[in-house]
Design a protein around this motif. Structure first.
Motif, PDB file in Angstrom:
ATOM      1  N   PRO A   1     -13.482  21.199 -11.259  1.00 36.28           N
ATOM      2  CA  PRO A   1     -13.393  21.871  -9.956  1.00 36.28           C
ATOM      3  C   PRO A   1     -14.123  23.209  -9.929  1.00 36.28           C
ATOM      4  CG  PRO A   1     -11.293  21.996 -11.114  1.00 36.28           C
ATOM      5  CD  PRO A   1     -12.154  21.065 -11.900  1.00 36.28           C
ATOM      6  N   LEU A   2     -14.085  23.931 -11.056  1.00 29.94           N
ATOM      7  CA  LEU A   2     -14.759  25.227 -11.102  1.00 29.94           C
ATOM      8  C   LEU A   2     -16.270  25.060 -10.994  1.00 29.94           C
ATOM      9  CD1 LEU A   2     -11.911  26.055 -12.058  1.00 29.94           C
ATOM     10  CD2 LEU A   2     -13.004  27.645 -13.646  1.00 29.94           C
TER      11      LEU A   2
ATOM     12  N   MET B   1     -17.398  24.331  -7.410  1.00 34.12           N
ATOM     13  CA  MET B   1     -17.346  25.514  -6.555  1.00 34.12           C
ATOM     14  C   MET B   1     -18.446  26.512  -6.910  1.00 34.12           C
ATOM     15  SD  MET B   1     -13.289  26.236  -6.017  1.00 34.12           S
ATOM     16  CE  MET B   1     -13.688  27.449  -4.765  1.00 34.12           C
TER      17      MET B   1
ATOM     18  N   ASN C   1     -11.975  22.461   0.176  1.00 36.54           N
ATOM     19  CA  ASN C   1     -13.180  23.273   0.285  1.00 36.54           C
ATOM     20  C   ASN C   1     -13.497  23.641   1.733  1.00 36.54           C
ATOM     21  OD1 ASN C   1     -15.317  24.556  -1.138  1.00 36.54           O
ATOM     22  ND2 ASN C   1     -16.724  22.963  -0.461  1.00 36.54           N
TER      23      ASN C   1
ATOM     24  N   LEU D   1     -10.805  29.598   0.595  1.00 35.51           N
ATOM     25  CA  LEU D   1     -10.315  29.707  -0.773  1.00 35.51           C
ATOM     26  C   LEU D   1     -10.479  31.149  -1.235  1.00 35.51           C
ATOM     27  CD1 LEU D   1     -11.795  26.450  -2.350  1.00 35.51           C
ATOM     28  CD2 LEU D   1      -9.395  26.929  -1.901  1.00 35.51           C
TER      29      LEU D   1
ATOM     30  N   GLU E   1      -9.451  28.741  -7.151  1.00 36.44           N
ATOM     31  CA  GLU E   1     -10.091  27.628  -7.861  1.00 36.44           C
ATOM     32  C   GLU E   1      -9.217  27.127  -9.012  1.00 36.44           C
ATOM     33  OE1 GLU E   1     -12.203  31.453  -9.315  1.00 36.44           O
ATOM     34  OE2 GLU E   1     -11.276  30.671  -7.485  1.00 36.44           O
TER      35      GLU E   1
END
Length: 305
Positions: free
Chosen positions: A37-38, A41, A134, A138, A143
């Motif tokens: 996920p990091l 992003m 997303n 955020l 995150e």
């Protein structure tokens, strides 16, 4: 677990190498849970803030995707990897492939290889969840909530724990104690230890085979030395071999290895003692495997138990 162990034995891996491989695979899967996920992003923010780099970025991402696909589809890798870890890897790599297909504007089919895997529906759900999150706002640090959300969807939230950054300001004693109680670390995290059951089983099996050649006094010496060593804490989340024992000169061990040596040793010389470690289930499996191997060796020698 037994099926995974037998599969690795058929590949010719000994107990120690099997345990080391399990730790490596588990750490790799946890790393993927953290990074997936990091990375998605971060790459999006790079494109938004540095659009002139978009072609270089796509080249880099394509290369990484090709490497991930090569590993994910490698027959030997898939045969060696336990099913639960394989499912995590397939789902997250599949989710990232779906993300890259959209991110790149459809310039390549990054998803095709993952569609055939059983975990692909999970990959789709994870990517859909990422898309939904997303779209909203955020805030910095959110995150890391995504990491937990991905892990929950995969059923592996108990595979890791968050610990405080060592650079943060010290907490008041009362708050620090409360945080320690609610977020166990190192050897006080039974969930983390249970997630490493397969590696523990193989280390325990190796310990039993080591101890069968030693007198009880030597086994007790090893167990007691480790119990003293453990007073300062043993971080079995790390595979690093940094522990040496006077009772076993010339060898280096990881924290999980010495814990298994101690548990197996105490179960032999002090069977009623509570070792304080949740290793009884993998120890039971290790004992069964050890007994089966012993019977096999004796039968080949013409001795029947």
């Amino acid at each position: 677990m037994a099926a995974d162990i037998k599969k690795l034995e058929r590949k010719g891996l000994n107990n120690k190498r099997t345990a080391e491989l399990m730790v490596e695979l588990l750490n790799g899967a946890c790393g993927l849970v953290f990074n997936a996920p990091l990375d998605m992003m971060i790459e999006q923010r790079i494109r938004e803030r540095l659009p002139d780099l978009r072609y270089n970025q796509l080249c880099s991402l394509t290369q990484l995707a090709n490497e991930a696909e090569s590993i994910s589809t490698n027959k030997d890798t898939r045969e060696l990897t336990p099913g639960r870890i394989l499912r995590v890897n397939d789902a997250l790599n599949g989710a990232m492939a779906l993300w890259l297909s959209d991110f790149s504007g459809g310039i390549g089919d990054f998803v095709q290889s993952y569609r055939k895997f059983d975990a692909f529906p999970v990959a789709q759900k994870i990517y859909q969840h990422f898309q939904a999150r997303n779209k909203g706002k955020l805030d910095p640090g959110d995150e890391y909530l995504l990491v937990d959300e991905f892990a929950e969807m995969l059923g592996v939230r108990d595979w890791y724990q968050w610990i405080d950054d060592p650079g943060v300001a010290p907490q008041p004693a009362r708050e620090q104690a409360a945080a320690t109680d609610s977020h166990p670390q190192g050897t006080t995290n039974p969930a983390l230890l249970r997630s490493m059951a397969m590696a523990s089983t193989m280390y325990l099996l190796a310990a039993l085979e080591r101890f069968e050649k030693l007198p009880a006094t030597k086994v007790k010496q090893i167990a007691l030395e480790i119990s003293v060593l453990g007073m300062s804490g043993l971080d079995y989340s790390s595979p690093e071999k940094k522990y040496r024992l006077n009772a076993i000169p010339g060898e280096e061990f990881s924290a999980l290895e010495v814990m298994c040596l101690m548990h197996a040793g105490l179960r032999q010389v002090e069977p009623e003692m509570d070792t304080g470690m949740d290793l009884d289930e993998p120890f039971s499996t290790a004992k069964k495997l050890h007994t089966a191997r012993l019977k096999f060796r004796l039968s080949r020698s013409g001795i029947v138990l």
